[in-house]
Write a protein that holds these residues in place. Structure first.
Motif, PDB file in Angstrom:
ATOM      1  N   VAL A 184      -4.379  -8.511  -1.220  1.00 55.39           N
ATOM      2  CA  VAL A 184      -3.781  -7.167  -1.204  1.00 55.39           C
ATOM      3  C   VAL A 184      -2.679  -7.059  -2.251  1.00 55.39           C
ATOM      4  O   VAL A 184      -2.589  -6.056  -2.981  1.00 55.39           O
ATOM      5  N   LEU A 242     -10.676  -7.895   1.438  1.00 56.59           N
ATOM      6  CA  LEU A 242     -10.487  -8.498   2.760  1.00 56.59           C
ATOM      7  C   LEU A 242     -11.818  -8.608   3.503  1.00 56.59           C
ATOM      8  O   LEU A 242     -12.067  -9.606   4.207  1.00 56.59           O
ATOM      9  N   TRP A 243     -12.659  -7.603   3.359  1.00 50.56           N
ATOM     10  CA  TRP A 243     -13.991  -7.636   3.980  1.00 50.56           C
ATOM     11  C   TRP A 243     -14.793  -8.802   3.407  1.00 50.56           C
ATOM     12  O   TRP A 243     -15.465  -9.533   4.152  1.00 50.56           O
ATOM     13  N   ALA A 286       0.831  -1.202   0.000  1.00 49.90           N
ATOM     14  CA  ALA A 286       0.000   0.000   0.000  1.00 49.90           C
ATOM     15  C   ALA A 286       0.868   1.256   0.000  1.00 49.90           C
ATOM     16  O   ALA A 286       0.604   2.217  -0.748  1.00 49.90           O
ATOM     17  N   GLY A 288      -9.316  -3.244   0.672  1.00 51.53           N
ATOM     18  CA  GLY A 288     -10.080  -3.405   1.907  1.00 51.53           C
ATOM     19  C   GLY A 288     -11.380  -4.159   1.682  1.00 51.53           C
ATOM     20  O   GLY A 288     -11.778  -4.995   2.500  1.00 51.53           O
ATOM     21  N   ALA A 289     -12.040  -3.887   0.546  1.00 49.44           N
ATOM     22  CA  ALA A 289     -13.283  -4.590   0.225  1.00 49.44           C
ATOM     23  C   ALA A 289     -13.029  -6.077   0.007  1.00 49.44           C
ATOM     24  O   ALA A 289     -13.857  -6.927   0.378  1.00 49.44           O
ATOM     25  N   LEU A 323      -6.921   1.247  -2.840  1.00 52.07           N
ATOM     26  CA  LEU A 323      -6.765   0.861  -1.433  1.00 52.07           C
ATOM     27  C   LEU A 323      -8.108   0.421  -0.857  1.00 52.07           C
ATOM     28  O   LEU A 323      -8.181  -0.555  -0.095  1.00 52.07           O
ATOM     29  N   SER A 324      -9.165   1.137  -1.224  1.00 54.97           N
ATOM     30  CA  SER A 324     -10.510   0.755  -0.768  1.00 54.97           C
ATOM     31  C   SER A 324     -10.907  -0.598  -1.346  1.00 54.97           C
ATOM     32  O   SER A 324     -11.562  -1.407  -0.672  1.00 54.97           O
ATOM     33  N   ARG A 351     -13.588 -12.045   4.826  1.00 55.18           N
ATOM     34  CA  ARG A 351     -14.024 -12.208   6.219  1.00 55.18           C
ATOM     35  C   ARG A 351     -15.517 -12.533   6.294  1.00 55.18           C
ATOM     36  O   ARG A 351     -15.941 -13.335   7.124  1.00 55.18           O
TER      37      ARG A 351
END
Length: 467
Positions: free
Chosen positions: A137, A119-120, A37, A116-117, A112-113, A123
Motif C-alpha cells: 500500500v 493485497l488481493w 490512502a 487493493g489488487a 486505490l484499486s 492473499r
C-alpha cells in the motif's frame, strides 16, 4: 495457487501476529495504510485545478470531435495508446461536465484499486494478510507520484496500466488452465493497449513460452496444446498493437546510441533510487540506485532461470518475473528515450509507480525466503525503509507551484478570454504551442458547453495550498 509456499507461509505467519507486539504491528500497519490512502485523496483535493493542461489539449481531440469506440481505445498519444484509460477519461468528462479535478480523483480511485489488487494478489498467493503487507500500500499510494494529479491528469500512461498489471498477476493464480489463459490473454491485451502497459505485450509471450517449455519437459500433451494456443494468441495480440501505430516522442529527437550511452545505467539507477526515497543526481543517489537495480536484476535472473531451467509449477515465479521484468523494461526504454534530456529527468515523479511494481515483485519474492529470524529481520527492515521512503512529500513545492500557476492562468483567462493575454498576465502557459494545438478554439468550445473552468460553480480558484 502456490500450495507449498502457501502452507509454509501459513505455518510461520501466525507466530508473527501473536502477542501484544504482533497485534500492535498489525494495528499500526492498518492505520498507515488508511493514512496513505486518505492523504492521497487530500493531496488530489489540494493540488488539482479544473483546467486542461499541456498534453490534454492533444489527446482530448478524441473527445472534442466524434470518433468511434475503437478509435478512442486505440488512440495513440506519444509512444503509447490510450486504451482502457480513454474510456475512463471519456466517462468522467461526460458525467462531470469536463471537471478536470474529477479526472484527478478518478486517477486516485484507480490507484486505490491498484493497492487493493496488490493485497488481493498477496492473499491469493499466501493465504492471509499480515502487518508487513502494508509495504504494498505504501509503495502504490506514495506521494512521490504527485505529477499524476498535479501535473497533466491522464489515467492511461501510468495509473491504469498498474491496475491492469496487478489484475493480470491475479489472473495467473487461477487454478483451471483454460480459465487462467483466457484471463491472462484478455488482461494482457488491455494492458498492452493502455499507456506504458505496452511492455506487457512483450513479457506475456515470454511467460507463456516458459509454460510451453515446462509442458514439453513433462510430456503433457493437454498443457502443451493450451500453452501453445495461448502463446500464438499473445503474439497475434502483440502484432495487432502495431497496426496503424504512429508513435511520436514527446521528449524530442534522440539518437541511439546516445553520445553519452555509458550513462544509461546511471539513468536507470537514479530511477530505482527513487524507490528508497533517495533523490537527486549525486553519487550517493547513483550508488544507492545501482544497489537497488542490481537487486532487482538478481531477482529477475533468478526467477527466469527457475522458470526455464527448473520445474516451476507455481504461479509466483511468473508473477515476479512479470512485475520486475516490466519495471526493468520500462527503465531501459526510458533511459534510451530520455537520457538526452538530462539525468534530472530520471526522477520524474509520474514514473514512480511503474517502477514501484519492481518493489512489489521483490517483496513477493522475499516472502519465499526460508522462515526464521533472518527473514523476519529483512521484512522489518524493508517495511521500515518503505515507510521512510514514502511518508515524506518531497514534491510539495513543485505541486504547489504548478497549482498556483494553473490557478493564476484560469483567473487571467476568465478576465481576458484570450490565450496569449492570459499567458502574459499569469506568466505561465497552459500549453507551449497554443496556436498549433488550437487551444483558443477548444476553450471556446468548452465555454459554449459550459464545461471545465466554465462550469457554473466550478472550483477553479482553490485555496492556496500549504507549502
Amino acid at each position: 495457487m502456490a500450495a507449498s509456499i502457501l502452507e509454509e507461509h501459513q505455518a510461520t505467519a501466525p507466530a508473527q501476529g501473536k502477542g501484544r507486539f504482533g497485534r500492535a504491528l498489525l494495528a499500526a500497519a492498518i492505520c498507515l495504510g488508511v493514512f496513505q490512502a486518505a492523504r492521497l485523496l487530500w493531496l488530489i483535493d489540494r493540488y488539482s485545478v479544473d483546467v486542461p493542461f499541456i498534453d490534454q489539449w492533444g489527446f482530448y481531440r478524441a473527445y472534442f470531435t466524434p470518433h468511434t469506440v475503437w478509435q478512442i481505445f486505440a488512440w495513440t498519444h506519444g509512444m503509447h495508446r490510450q486504451g482502457v484509460g480513454a474510456f475512463v477519461t471519456w466517462l468522467v468528462n461526460e458525467w462531470t461536465a469536463w471537471d478536470q479535478r474529477a479526472q484527478c480523483f478518478a486517477i486516485g480511485l484507480v490507484m486505490l484499486s491498484a493497492a487493493g489488487a496488490a493485497l488481493w494478489l498477496k492473499r491469493r498467493l499466501f493465504g492471509r494478510l499480515v502487518w508487513h503487507d502494508v509495504v504494498l500500500v505504501l509503495l502504490i499510494l506514495s506521494p512521490q507520484q504527485w505529477e499524476l494529479y498535479a501535473g497533466v491528469p491522464n489515467v492511461s500512461p501510468q495509473a491504469m496500466p498498474v491496475l491492469l498489471i496487478l489484475l493480470l498477476c491475479v489472473a495467473w493464480t487461477a487454478g483451471q488452465v483454460y480459465i487462467r489463459y483466457a484471463l491472462v490473454l484478455a488482461l494482457a491485451f488491455l494492458a498492452t493497449y493502455t499507456g506504458f502497459g505496452m511492455f506487457v505485450g512483450v513479457i506475456t509471450p515470454v511467460l507463456l513460452a516458459a509454460d510451453l517449455w515446462q509442458a514439453f519437459r513433462q510430456r503433457s500433451q493437454a498443457r502443451m496444446t493450451a500453452a501453445g494456443i495461448a502463446l500464438a494468441l499473445s503474439l497475434v495480440s502483440l502484432a495487432s498493437f502495431f497496426i496503424d501505430y504512429h508513435p511520436k516522442s514527446g521528449a524530442g529527437p534522440f539518437v541511439f546510441p546516445d553520445a553519452h550511452w555509458q550513462l544509461y545505467p546511471v539513468f536507470m539507477a537514479l530511477q530505482f533510487a527513487g524507490l528508497t526515497g533517495v533523490l537527486g543526481t549525486g553519487w550517493v543517489t547513483v550508488a544507492v540506485g545501482l544497489l537497488v537495480l542490481a537487486g532487482v536484476l538478481a531477482v529477475a535472473l533468478r526467477t527466469c532461470a527457475g522458470l526455464f531451467c527448473g520445474r516451476a509449477e507455481e504461479p509466483l515465479p511468473r508473477i515476479v518475473l512479470l512485475l520486475v521484468g516490466f519495471a526493468l523494461t520500462f527503465s531501459v526504454t526510458s533511459a534510451v528515450g530520455r537520457l538526452h534530456l538530462g539525468l534530472e529527468t530520471a526522477a520524474s515523479s509520474r514514473y514512480f509507480v511503474l517502477l514501484a511494481l519492481a518493489g512489489v515483485g521483490v517483496y513477493l519474492s522475499l516472502l519465499t525466503a526460508p522462515p526464521g529470524r533472518l527473514r523476519r529481520a529483512m521484512l522489518f527492515v524493508l517495511a521500515a525503509w518503505t515507510l521512510a521512503a514514502t511518508m515524506p512529500f518531497a514534491g510539495r513545492d513543485g505541486a504547489a507551484a504548478l497549482c498556483d500557476a494553473k490557478t493564476r492562468w484560469v483567473s487571467a483567462y476568465l478576465q481576458t478570454r484570450e490565450v496569449q493575454a492570459a499567458d502574459k498576465m499569469a506568466n505561465f502557459k497552459i500549453h507551449p504551442n497554443p496556436i498549433g494545438r488550437g487551444v483558443d478554439d477548444k476553450l471556446q468550445w468548452l465555454a459554449a458547453h459550459q464545461y471545465s473552468l466554465f462550469r457554473p460553480g466550478a472550483r477553479h480558484v482553490p485555496e492556496p495550498p500549504n507549502r
